[in-house]
Write an enzyme that holds these catalytic residues in place. Structure first.
Site, PDB file in Angstrom:
ATOM      1  N   ASN A  83       0.821  -1.228   0.088  1.00  0.00           N
ATOM      2  CA  ASN A  83       0.009  -0.003  -0.010  1.00  0.00           C
ATOM      3  C   ASN A  83       0.819   1.261   0.065  1.00  0.00           C
ATOM      4  OD1 ASN A  83      -1.930   1.997   0.345  1.00  0.00           O
ATOM      5  ND2 ASN A  83      -2.561   1.267   2.491  1.00  0.00           N
ATOM      6  N   TRP A  84       0.978   1.654  -1.214  1.00  0.00           N
ATOM      7  CA  TRP A  84       2.027   3.034  -1.363  1.00  0.00           C
ATOM      8  C   TRP A  84       1.479   4.227  -0.760  1.00  0.00           C
ATOM      9  CZ3 TRP A  84       4.321   2.846  -6.878  1.00  0.00           C
ATOM     10  CH2 TRP A  84       4.984   1.539  -7.041  1.00  0.00           C
ATOM     11  N   LYS A  85       0.318   4.255  -0.109  1.00  0.00           N
ATOM     12  CA  LYS A  85      -0.470   5.554   0.344  1.00  0.00           C
ATOM     13  C   LYS A  85      -0.113   6.744  -0.704  1.00  0.00           C
ATOM     14  CE  LYS A  85      -0.332   3.497   4.694  1.00  0.00           C
ATOM     15  NZ  LYS A  85      -0.321   3.475   6.086  1.00  0.00           N
ATOM     16  N   HIS A  94      -9.827   0.752   4.467  1.00  0.00           N
ATOM     17  CA  HIS A  94      -8.432   1.111   5.261  1.00  0.00           C
ATOM     18  C   HIS A  94      -8.714   1.956   6.526  1.00  0.00           C
ATOM     19  CE1 HIS A  94      -4.440   2.423   6.095  1.00  0.00           C
ATOM     20  NE2 HIS A  94      -4.149   1.570   5.637  1.00  0.00           N
ATOM     21  N   GLY A 148       2.408   2.464  10.931  1.00  0.00           N
ATOM     22  CA  GLY A 148       3.170   3.673  10.741  1.00  0.00           C
ATOM     23  C   GLY A 148       4.015   3.742  11.675  1.00  0.00           C
ATOM     24  N   GLU A 153      -7.191   4.740   7.311  1.00  0.00           N
ATOM     25  CA  GLU A 153      -7.017   5.965   7.204  1.00  0.00           C
ATOM     26  C   GLU A 153      -8.154   6.568   6.311  1.00  0.00           C
ATOM     27  OE1 GLU A 153      -3.082   5.721   5.312  1.00  0.00           O
ATOM     28  OE2 GLU A 153      -2.232   5.232   7.536  1.00  0.00           O
ATOM     29  N   SER A 166       2.921  -1.909  10.601  1.00  0.00           N
ATOM     30  CA  SER A 166       4.631  -1.944  10.896  1.00  0.00           C
ATOM     31  C   SER A 166       5.349  -3.367  10.713  1.00  0.00           C
ATOM     32  CB  SER A 166       4.672  -1.328  12.140  1.00  0.00           C
ATOM     33  OG  SER A 166       4.267   0.010  12.490  1.00  0.00           O
ATOM     34  N   GLU A 184      -5.539  -4.924  10.584  1.00  0.00           N
ATOM     35  CA  GLU A 184      -4.555  -3.805  10.833  1.00  0.00           C
ATOM     36  C   GLU A 184      -4.976  -2.872  12.171  1.00  0.00           C
ATOM     37  OE1 GLU A 184      -2.547  -2.735   6.892  1.00  0.00           O
ATOM     38  OE2 GLU A 184      -4.297  -1.558   7.048  1.00  0.00           O
ATOM     39  N   GLY A 211       2.731  -1.054   4.372  1.00  0.00           N
ATOM     40  CA  GLY A 211       2.767   0.425   4.056  1.00  0.00           C
ATOM     41  C   GLY A 211       4.110   1.002   3.823  1.00  0.00           C
TER      42      GLY A 211
HETATM   43  P1  PGA Z   1       2.493   0.610   7.813  1.00  0.00           P
HETATM   44  O1  PGA Z   1       1.281   0.791   7.208  1.00  0.00           O
HETATM   45  O2  PGA Z   1       2.943  -0.683   7.293  1.00  0.00           O
HETATM   46  O3  PGA Z   1       3.186   1.813   7.430  1.00  0.00           O
HETATM   47  O4  PGA Z   1       2.483   0.562   9.213  1.00  0.00           O
HETATM   48  C1  PGA Z   1       0.133  -0.448   7.023  1.00  0.00           C
HETATM   49  C2  PGA Z   1      -1.104   0.196   6.385  1.00  0.00           C
HETATM   50  O5  PGA Z   1      -1.430   1.264   7.077  1.00  0.00           O
HETATM   51  O6  PGA Z   1      -1.719  -0.375   5.418  1.00  0.00           O
END
Ligand code: PGA
Length: 257
Positions: free
Chosen positions: A9-11, A96, A172, A98, A213, A166, A234
């Site tokens: 997931n490149w966000k 997700h 993050g 976010e 993470s 998640e 991420g």
């Molecule tokens: P992260 O994000 O690996 O940076 O913790 C995962 C995600 O939000 O999908």
């Protein structure tokens, strides 16, 4: 699809298409040698078309980070399943945290998932508690998120769903802040129980991923001691140095030169 799954997931990264192409092509060679793992890259939707057209037929599958709850029409800014499929996308992340954080509701998530599943995109449903309390109320939150998203779906649709657990508190950060393999194993058992209660005929076919993470330092133990089928990654997916060891851990191989 190969058995294990890694979803990058490149966000909202990287900043330019040029950098996105560089990152993608550096991962392409490693994906070629995967025999047990499907790699799905979910770039920002602005990069999906140029990447998917440039790298059509590569060993990497494309996914979207989100999808519209609408089939099409007067919905400014929305990107539909049909559009994503026409670019070659095979999956979409749905729900997700976010997006939940900016107001996406369980009801909207259920509608997005039905769009994806009805039209043949693999749905990667994200669920996760914001925090853990000592009375385990967080388990009810997970149950609610799964139930509201899956209720009313057919057995065939549920079988095409992947659940990405998640926990919001673990996203993050770094590997030390992620969940332990032991706690993740407990959660995998709980999610399987909820799925079995809801859809006894489909539960076994639903893959469970972990995200939050995942890094080179914890990928191996999380993969092999918890019962997950892979990861949603991420920040560590944004550079080959941090991402390739995770792919190796899921594939179950030593780091290749
Ligand atoms: P992260 O994000 O690996 O940076 O913790 C995962 C995600 O939000 O999908």
């Amino acid at each position: 699809m190969r058995g294990n799954l890694v979803v990058a997931n490149w966000k909202a990264n990287p900043p330019t298409l040029r950098e996105a192409k560089t990152l993608f092509s550096s991962l392409k060679r490693s994906a070629k040698s995967l025999s047990r793992t499907t790699l799905v890259i979910c770039p920002p939707v602005a990069y999906l078309a140029p990447l998917a057209l440039t790298y059509r037929g590569s060993d990497i599958a494309f996914g979207s980070q989100d999808v519209s709850a609408h089939a099409g029409g007067a919905h400014t800014g929305e990107v539909t399943v049909t559009m994503l499929k026409s670019l070659g996308a095979k999956f979409s992340i749905v729900g997700h945290s976010e997006r939940r954080a900016i107001g996406e509701t369980n009801d909207q998530i259920a509608k997005k998932l039905v769009q994806a599943l009805e039209k043949g995109l693999g749905g990667i449903l994200c669920v996760g508690e914001r925090e853990r309390d000592s009375e385990a109320h967080y388990l009810e939150e997970i149950r609610r998120q799964i139930t509201s998203a899956l209720l009313g779906k057919s057995v065939a649709q549920v079988k095409r769903t992947t659940i990405a657990y998640e926990p919001v508190w673990a996203i993050g950060k770094d590997a030390d802040a992620a969940i332990s393999a032991r706690d993740l194993h407990q959660m995998v058992l709980f999610i399987k129980k909820v799925l079995t209660e809801l859809y006894p005929d489909a539960a076994k076919a639903v893959s469970i991923l972990y995200g939050g993470s995942v890094e080179a330092g914890n990928a191996k133990s999380l993969m092999h001691e918890s019962g997950v089928s892979g990861f949603l990654v991420g920040h560590a997916s944004l550079s080959p140095d941090s991402f390739l060891p995770i792919l190796d851990a899921v594939e179950g191989r030593a780091r290749l030169a």
